[in-house]
Design a protein around this motif. Structure first.
Motif, PDB file in Angstrom:
ATOM      1  N   SER A  38      34.590   8.887  -2.858  1.00 55.71           N
ATOM      2  CA  SER A  38      36.044   8.931  -3.035  1.00 55.71           C
ATOM      3  C   SER A  38      36.573   7.645  -3.678  1.00 55.71           C
ATOM      4  O   SER A  38      37.540   7.691  -4.442  1.00 55.71           O
ATOM      5  CB  SER A  38      36.726   9.180  -1.691  1.00 55.71           C
ATOM      6  OG  SER A  38      36.370   8.181  -0.759  1.00 55.71           O
ATOM      7  N   THR A  39      35.950   6.496  -3.384  1.00 56.30           N
ATOM      8  CA  THR A  39      36.392   5.246  -4.017  1.00 56.30           C
ATOM      9  C   THR A  39      36.016   5.249  -5.500  1.00 56.30           C
ATOM     10  O   THR A  39      36.819   4.877  -6.362  1.00 56.30           O
ATOM     11  CB  THR A  39      35.766   4.024  -3.302  1.00 56.30           C
ATOM     12  OG1 THR A  39      35.875   4.198  -1.898  1.00 56.30           O
ATOM     13  CG2 THR A  39      36.459   2.736  -3.709  1.00 56.30           C
ATOM     14  N   ASP A  92      29.130   2.688   2.366  1.00 54.09           N
ATOM     15  CA  ASP A  92      29.569   3.086   3.701  1.00 54.09           C
ATOM     16  C   ASP A  92      29.701   1.858   4.598  1.00 54.09           C
ATOM     17  O   ASP A  92      30.544   1.827   5.493  1.00 54.09           O
ATOM     18  CB  ASP A  92      28.572   4.091   4.296  1.00 54.09           C
ATOM     19  CG  ASP A  92      28.495   5.336   3.423  1.00 54.09           C
ATOM     20  OD1 ASP A  92      29.544   5.952   3.202  1.00 54.09           O
ATOM     21  OD2 ASP A  92      27.394   5.653   2.931  1.00 54.09           O
ATOM     22  N   LYS A 102      24.379   3.120   2.204  1.00 52.18           N
ATOM     23  CA  LYS A 102      24.974   4.068   1.277  1.00 52.18           C
ATOM     24  C   LYS A 102      24.364   5.444   1.514  1.00 52.18           C
ATOM     25  O   LYS A 102      23.326   5.575   2.141  1.00 52.18           O
ATOM     26  CB  LYS A 102      24.733   3.623  -0.175  1.00 52.18           C
ATOM     27  CG  LYS A 102      25.523   2.363  -0.522  1.00 52.18           C
ATOM     28  CD  LYS A 102      25.398   1.960  -1.977  1.00 52.18           C
ATOM     29  CE  LYS A 102      25.513   3.077  -2.939  1.00 52.18           C
ATOM     30  NZ  LYS A 102      26.762   3.875  -2.796  1.00 52.18           N
ATOM     31  N   GLY A 103      25.042   6.451   0.990  1.00 48.32           N
ATOM     32  CA  GLY A 103      24.505   7.814   1.103  1.00 48.32           C
ATOM     33  C   GLY A 103      25.376   8.762   1.892  1.00 48.32           C
ATOM     34  O   GLY A 103      25.014   9.904   2.112  1.00 48.32           O
ATOM     35  N   GLU A 111      21.796   6.992  -6.804  1.00 47.28           N
ATOM     36  CA  GLU A 111      22.523   5.716  -6.773  1.00 47.28           C
ATOM     37  C   GLU A 111      21.540   4.540  -6.820  1.00 47.28           C
ATOM     38  O   GLU A 111      21.749   3.567  -7.540  1.00 47.28           O
ATOM     39  CB  GLU A 111      23.374   5.638  -5.502  1.00 47.28           C
ATOM     40  CG  GLU A 111      24.556   6.605  -5.532  1.00 47.28           C
ATOM     41  CD  GLU A 111      25.334   6.683  -4.233  1.00 47.28           C
ATOM     42  OE1 GLU A 111      26.450   7.191  -4.259  1.00 47.28           O
ATOM     43  OE2 GLU A 111      24.821   6.250  -3.189  1.00 47.28           O
ATOM     44  N   LYS A 129      34.950  -1.128   5.539  1.00 46.49           N
ATOM     45  CA  LYS A 129      33.503  -1.018   5.289  1.00 46.49           C
ATOM     46  C   LYS A 129      32.735  -2.318   5.588  1.00 46.49           C
ATOM     47  O   LYS A 129      31.505  -2.332   5.605  1.00 46.49           O
ATOM     48  CB  LYS A 129      33.240  -0.635   3.822  1.00 46.49           C
ATOM     49  CG  LYS A 129      34.004   0.587   3.321  1.00 46.49           C
ATOM     50  CD  LYS A 129      33.486   1.849   3.948  1.00 46.49           C
ATOM     51  CE  LYS A 129      34.144   3.120   3.430  1.00 46.49           C
ATOM     52  NZ  LYS A 129      33.881   3.446   2.061  1.00 46.49           N
TER      53      LYS A 129
HETATM   54  C1  5RP Z   1      27.637   8.283  -1.743  1.00 45.26           C
HETATM   55  C2  5RP Z   1      27.856   6.887  -1.322  1.00 45.26           C
HETATM   56  C3  5RP Z   1      29.257   6.361  -1.345  1.00 45.26           C
HETATM   57  O1  5RP Z   1      29.306   5.239  -2.136  1.00 45.26           O
HETATM   58  C4  5RP Z   1      29.658   6.027   0.055  1.00 45.26           C
HETATM   59  O2  5RP Z   1      29.466   7.165   0.880  1.00 45.26           O
HETATM   60  C5  5RP Z   1      31.119   5.601   0.129  1.00 45.26           C
HETATM   61  O3  5RP Z   1      31.937   6.682  -0.173  1.00 45.26           O
HETATM   62  P1  5RP Z   1      33.509   6.616  -0.131  1.00 45.26           P
HETATM   63  O4  5RP Z   1      33.948   5.776  -1.285  1.00 45.26           O
HETATM   64  O5  5RP Z   1      33.939   8.055  -0.257  1.00 45.26           O
HETATM   65  O6  5RP Z   1      33.910   6.038   1.199  1.00 45.26           O
HETATM   66  O7  5RP Z   1      26.963   6.154  -0.980  1.00 45.26           O
HETATM   67  O8  5RP Z   1      26.310   8.682  -1.554  1.00 45.26           O
END
Ligand code: 5RP
Length: 231
Positions: A38-39, A92, A102-103, A111, A129
């Motif tokens: 989302s970011t 995350d 991450k993930g 990634e 985060k």
């Molecule tokens: C996806 C990721 C994202 O970078 C991580 O989950 C952060 O996501 P968001 O920006 O939605 O909080 O690792 O696999």
């Protein structure tokens, strides 16, 4: 610190702020590595406003590819690009050394591949985060399905609780046709060693600690604006 907002910003607004701030790292005339989440979606939307200034993107997921292409940004195959100046992605969790989990969006394998191909990793995140020690957020691990039960037992032996991520009641299938297990109850005090160790377990495709591919810069969205942290 840049841009000091007058009123408290929502998490969504913080994501927009750091997504826009990341434009400063896009090298004119070059290809940019683009993460997932989302970011990053905020970053992709911002990227569209300068699309005449760079050549295109290498993407880390089907979802990001579709969003980039819908905005008219050319997406290159990773195999057709030798090296990227910069990779921009969310996290995350991120700690004081730039190590990340991450993930959460299940895109960790691609990634990590794009991050490994990039000279610089710019992490964009809101300040929820930031952690002292990785492990509060469930650690995602992409696994080959025939190894799932074995891997769950291996995490249990380390004191973790691992479960298969579900979508609509069945195991989620990643862009690579594999499954995700999410592991809670871990305190990851030595991210480099832990990443090295778990990555060697048979059936693990990618584990979600990014220590060998850590962030070089974090653009952190805070109540006072975007804080730039260098590692
Ligand atoms: C996806 C990721 C994202 O970078 C991580 O989950 C952060 O996501 P968001 O920006 O939605 O909080 O690792 O696999």
């Amino acid at each position: 610190m840049t841009h000091a907002p007058h009123t408290a910003l929502s998490q969504d607004e913080l994501k927009t702020l750091v997504g826009r701030a990341a434009l400063a790292y896009v090298v004119p005339g070059q290809i940019v590595g683009v993460g997932t989440g989302s970011t990053v979606n905020k970053f992709i939307d911002a990227l569209a406003t300068i699309k005449d200034q760079f050549t295109g993107a290498v993407s880390s997921s089907v979802a990001s590819t579709e969003r980039l292409q819908a905005l008219g940004i050319t997406v290159f195959d990773c195999n057709d690009v030798a090296e990227l100046a910069v990779y921009i992605d969310g996290a995350d969790e991120i700690d004081g050394q730039g190590y990340m989990i991450k993930g959460g969006g299940a895109a960790l394998t691609r990634e990590k591949i794009v991050a490994a191909q990039s000279r610089q990793f710019v992490c964009i995140a809101d300040d929820s985060k930031l952690v002292q020690t990785l492990g509060k957020f469930a650690l995602p691990v992409e696994v080959i399905p025939m190894a799932t039960q074995r891997i769950l037992r291996q995490f249990a032996a380390l004191g973790g609780q691992a479960r298969v991520r579900l979508k609509d009641g069945v195991p989620l299938v990643t862009d690579n046709g594999q499954h995700i297990v999410d592991v809670t109850g871990l305190q990851i005090t030595d991210p480099l060693a832990f990443e090295t160790s778990v990555s060697q377990w048979p059936g693990v495709v990618t584990m979600g600690v990014f220590a060998h591919q850590k962030a070089n810069v974090c653009l952190l969205g805070t109540a006072k604006g975007v804080k730039k942290i260098l590692y």
